[in-house]
Design an enzyme around this catalytic site. Structure first.
Site, mmCIF file in Angstrom:
data_model
loop_
_atom_site.group_PDB
_atom_site.id
_atom_site.type_symbol
_atom_site.label_atom_id
_atom_site.label_comp_id
_atom_site.label_asym_id
_atom_site.label_seq_id
_atom_site.Cartn_x
_atom_site.Cartn_y
_atom_site.Cartn_z
ATOM 1 C CD GLU A 1 -2.747 1.474 2.387
ATOM 2 O OE1 GLU A 1 -2.924 0.509 3.156
ATOM 3 O OE2 GLU A 1 -3.369 2.557 2.479
ATOM 4 C CD GLU B 1 -5.954 0.416 0.652
ATOM 5 O OE1 GLU B 1 -5.949 1.190 1.631
ATOM 6 O OE2 GLU B 1 -5.257 -0.622 0.602
ATOM 7 C CG ASN C 1 -4.839 5.140 0.945
ATOM 8 O OD1 ASN C 1 -5.689 4.426 1.462
ATOM 9 N ND2 ASN C 1 -3.537 4.989 1.189
ATOM 10 C CG ASP D 1 -8.660 2.284 3.778
ATOM 11 O OD1 ASP D 1 -8.376 1.423 4.619
ATOM 12 O OD2 ASP D 1 -7.844 3.091 3.320
ATOM 13 C CD GLU E 1 -6.913 -0.456 7.474
ATOM 14 O OE1 GLU E 1 -6.827 0.143 6.411
ATOM 15 O OE2 GLU E 1 -7.431 0.047 8.497
HETATM 16 P P1 C2E Z 1 -4.886 4.125 6.052
HETATM 17 O O1 C2E Z 1 -5.192 4.089 4.597
HETATM 18 O O2 C2E Z 1 -5.821 3.409 6.952
HETATM 19 O O3 C2E Z 1 -3.408 3.605 6.195
HETATM 20 C C1 C2E Z 1 -2.955 2.803 7.246
HETATM 21 C C2 C2E Z 1 -2.302 3.630 8.311
HETATM 22 O O4 C2E Z 1 -1.935 2.792 9.398
HETATM 23 C C3 C2E Z 1 -1.007 4.279 7.867
HETATM 24 O O5 C2E Z 1 -0.904 5.502 8.568
HETATM 25 C C4 C2E Z 1 0.036 3.293 8.344
HETATM 26 O O6 C2E Z 1 1.320 3.878 8.482
HETATM 27 C C5 C2E Z 1 -0.547 2.928 9.667
HETATM 28 N N1 C2E Z 1 -0.077 1.623 10.112
HETATM 29 C C6 C2E Z 1 0.339 0.588 9.358
HETATM 30 N N2 C2E Z 1 0.620 -0.484 10.107
HETATM 31 C C7 C2E Z 1 0.369 -0.136 11.382
HETATM 32 C C8 C2E Z 1 0.460 -0.833 12.633
HETATM 33 O O7 C2E Z 1 0.834 -1.998 12.720
HETATM 34 N N3 C2E Z 1 0.110 -0.133 13.750
HETATM 35 C C9 C2E Z 1 -0.314 1.156 13.695
HETATM 36 N N4 C2E Z 1 -0.641 1.763 14.839
HETATM 37 N N5 C2E Z 1 -0.424 1.838 12.530
HETATM 38 C C10 C2E Z 1 -0.078 1.196 11.391
HETATM 39 P P2 C2E Z 1 -0.399 6.806 7.870
HETATM 40 O O8 C2E Z 1 0.670 6.481 6.888
HETATM 41 O O9 C2E Z 1 -0.115 7.777 8.956
HETATM 42 O O10 C2E Z 1 -1.665 7.260 7.043
HETATM 43 C C11 C2E Z 1 -2.834 7.673 7.692
HETATM 44 C C12 C2E Z 1 -3.969 7.819 6.723
HETATM 45 O O11 C2E Z 1 -3.742 8.886 5.806
HETATM 46 C C13 C2E Z 1 -4.160 6.583 5.855
HETATM 47 O O12 C2E Z 1 -4.855 5.639 6.575
HETATM 48 C C14 C2E Z 1 -4.927 7.173 4.698
HETATM 49 O O13 C2E Z 1 -6.298 7.267 5.012
HETATM 50 C C15 C2E Z 1 -4.361 8.553 4.593
HETATM 51 N N6 C2E Z 1 -3.385 8.590 3.487
HETATM 52 C C16 C2E Z 1 -2.089 8.260 3.482
HETATM 53 N N7 C2E Z 1 -1.566 8.431 2.256
HETATM 54 C C17 C2E Z 1 -2.559 8.870 1.458
HETATM 55 C C18 C2E Z 1 -2.667 9.229 0.074
HETATM 56 O O14 C2E Z 1 -1.718 9.153 -0.720
HETATM 57 N N8 C2E Z 1 -3.887 9.655 -0.376
HETATM 58 C C19 C2E Z 1 -4.972 9.719 0.450
HETATM 59 N N9 C2E Z 1 -6.142 10.144 -0.061
HETATM 60 N N10 C2E Z 1 -4.918 9.372 1.748
HETATM 61 C C20 C2E Z 1 -3.724 8.951 2.248
HETATM 62 CA CA CA Z 2 -7.349 1.995 6.743
HETATM 63 CA CA CA Z 3 -5.653 2.707 3.063
#
Ligand code: C2E
Ligand code: CA
Ligand code: CA
Length: 489
Positions: free
Chosen positions: A41, A128, A96, A158, A215
């Site tokens: 992802e 997603e 995403n 998602d 996730e």
């Molecule tokens: P998401 O799509 O639900 O992505 C999963 C989030 O969980 C990611 O946070 C990831 O780093 C984090 N994560 C992964 N494994 C674990 C784990 O084992 N434990 C915990 N506590 N967290 C974990 P991140 O990278 O901070 O991204 C947060 C949200 O921001 C994402 O949630 C997504 O909704 C959004 N996002 C990130 N990149 C993009 C993008 O390019 N476009 C869009 N539209 N949204 C994005």
């Molecule tokens: Ca998610």
């Molecule tokens: Ca996602």
């Protein structure tokens, strides 16, 4: 954030995008059972000049408000697909998509253009979309999704289960995958309700033909439990943190994210996972999917002997559609058969498995015809070991010669030769004994008592045996185990 600060952050984000400073990180997605890397992802990262990283939870909403989300997404998409173009063909890329973007009818075309330039096929992409109140089920959203799907892409819902609109959204849009929200995974080892919700989502996935992704998997215990519950893919720190593009290629080549196939363990995880976790409704969904492939008539009855579910083969016996059975009792449908089966239903209700009982039936609707069935009745227990339903297995042996009739259950196993082979070659005597007892409706506790071994040992044997049978969940395992136990008896 105060307004002025927000404006300056938006300006900083705009500058960063112009300089190409918002970059893709990649987090591995791993197949739960085989342990093989399935893809990545893409998660956007914004490293700042002071050495800190602004988290996406801050800058994605900011981008959405400042009208920058389109630019950000296209940049991430371009960068990510350029990296992914070098990967082996079996790896997929998840990106995403903000629900806001689904309001733009030119999106599919522009995405297609970017992807053509980078040379990564759309057929290996998954978009997603978060469950969101923002998503309006407009013609535009439908059109964009349909176009991208027609180009080969898949869609995942998602954060499934967190918002009020999950089910409505699922019904309205053609998703291929469900991502179980991390909040359920985080609490699943302590909270039974979280496990139930997860089981329900997996069940929903099975019944709708959608694969499920968990996730936020942080521990081996969560991973084992999810795998045993039938979840297809896992993502989280246990499998790997998000990494920059520079680390992905080497990691793939080194097998950094491949794990050994799931090994059965006699720990608390399998303890819980070996139980049917689903709510009754979800259990039905799971059963239905399995039922349709079974080489015999199958039904699940409630304690009033009403049909909760059944497969086509069983419905055919009554010359009625499946739907005409649901909610009606055995006494109402096929009433002339009921007198013969009722005593056995009552025995099953008291917890006894009654197997391979021959029944002759002269249907009132077809004078002169006599049909013969071999019927088994199994109690279905809830987590507290109470009998909450009865599972019926019916084999029509009317057309079969008598010597075959005697071995009727064997026929069921022959219909799945892989299974018979597994039984003969893979399983130990002890495993076979335990499976036989499980198929007879005994609880783990009762089996332990019967065989005079520890409960943990029974569980370990069972998980190993289920694994050897290739069962994806306990329901399937019980079905298969039942066939196997017929082979070995
Ligand atoms: P998401 O799509 O639900 O992505 C999963 C989030 O969980 C990611 O946070 C990831 O780093 C984090 N994560 C992964 N494994 C674990 C784990 O084992 N434990 C915990 N506590 N967290 C974990 P991140 O990278 O901070 O991204 C947060 C949200 O921001 C994402 O949630 C997504 O909704 C959004 N996002 C990130 N990149 C993009 C993008 O390019 N476009 C869009 N539209 N949204 C994005
Ligand atoms: Ca998610
Ligand atoms: Ca996602």
């Amino acid at each position: 954030m105060p307004r002025s600060q927000k404006t300056s952050e938006a300006a900083a984000l705009r500058d960063a995008l112009q300089r190409g400073e918002v970059i893709p990180y990649f987090q591995p997605l791993v197949a739960m059972r085989s342990g093989e890397l399935a893809g990545f992802e893409v998660l956007a990262r914004w490293p700042r000049s002071d050495g800190t990283m602004t988290p996406p939870a801050i800058f994605i909403p900011l981008a959405e408000q400042a009208g920058l989300i389109d630019l950000l997404t296209m940049q991430i998409l371009r960068g990510a697909t350029l990296t992914a173009a070098a990967w082996p063909d079996d790896l997929r890329l998840s990106v995403n998509l903000s629900p806001l973007l689904l309001r733009d009818h030119t999106l599919a075309e522009r995405v297609g253009e970017i992807i053509r330039q980078s040379g990564f096929p759309l057929s290996r992409m998954i978009f997603e979309v978060t469950e969101s109140a923002l998503i309006d089920f407009t013609e535009t959203a439908h059109g964009v999704i349909a176009e991208l799907k027609a180009m080969g892409a898949q869609f995942a819902q998602d954060d499934f289960g967190t918002g009020y609109s999950s089910l409505r959204q699922l019904q309205a849009l053609p998703f291929d995958k469900l991502k179980i929200d991390a909040s359920f995974v985080r609490t699943m080892t302590q909270q039974r309700n979280s496990r139930k919700i997860i089981a329900a989502i997996i069940g929903l996935g099975i019944s709708l033909g959608l694969s499920t992704v968990a996730e936020g998997v942080e521990t081996s215990q969560q991973a084992d439990m999810l795998a045993a519950m039938g979840c297809d893919l896992g993502q989280g720190w246990w499998f790997g943190h998000p990494v920059p593009a520079s680390e992905v290629g080497g990691g793939i080549a080194d097998g950094r994210w491949n794990r050994p196939p799931l090994e059965a363990t006699a720990n608390a995880a399998s303890d819980i996972a070996l139980r049917l976790e689903a709510s009754p409704t979800q259990r039905l969904g799971q059963l239905q999917a399995l039922y349709d492939g079974a080489p015999m008539g199958l039904a699940l009855l409630d304690t009033q002997f009403r049909y909760l579910s059944l497969n086509q083969r069983l419905a055919d016996i009554h010359d009625l559609p499946v739907a005409a059975h649901i909610g009606r009792s055995l006494a109402e449908i096929g009433s002339d058969l009921f007198t013969a089966v009722e005593p056995n239903l009552r025995r099953a209700l008291r917890g006894e498995a009654v197997t391979n009982v021959r029944v002759r039936w002269a249907p009132a609707s077809r004078p002169g015809q006599v049909r013969q069935f071999v019927i088994s009745y199994y109690p279905v227990r809830d987590e507290d070991e109470h009998v909450v339903a009865i599972s019926l297995a019916v084999i029509d042996v009317t057309e079969r010669a008598d010597d075959i009739v005697l071995n009727a259950p064997h026929l069921a196993a022959e219909a799945d030769p892989a299974l018979a082979r597994a039984a003969a070659t893979l399983l130990t005597r002890r495993q076979l004994d335990i499976i036989r007892l499980t198929a007879e409706g005994l609880s783990v506790k009762e089996i332990a008592r019967e065989l005079k071994i520890a409960i943990g040992t029974v569980k370990a044997h069972l998980s190993r045996a289920y694994q050897l049978l290739g069962a994806r969940n306990r329901v399937e395992a019980i079905m298969r185990a039942r066939l196997v136990s017929d082979v070995v008896n």
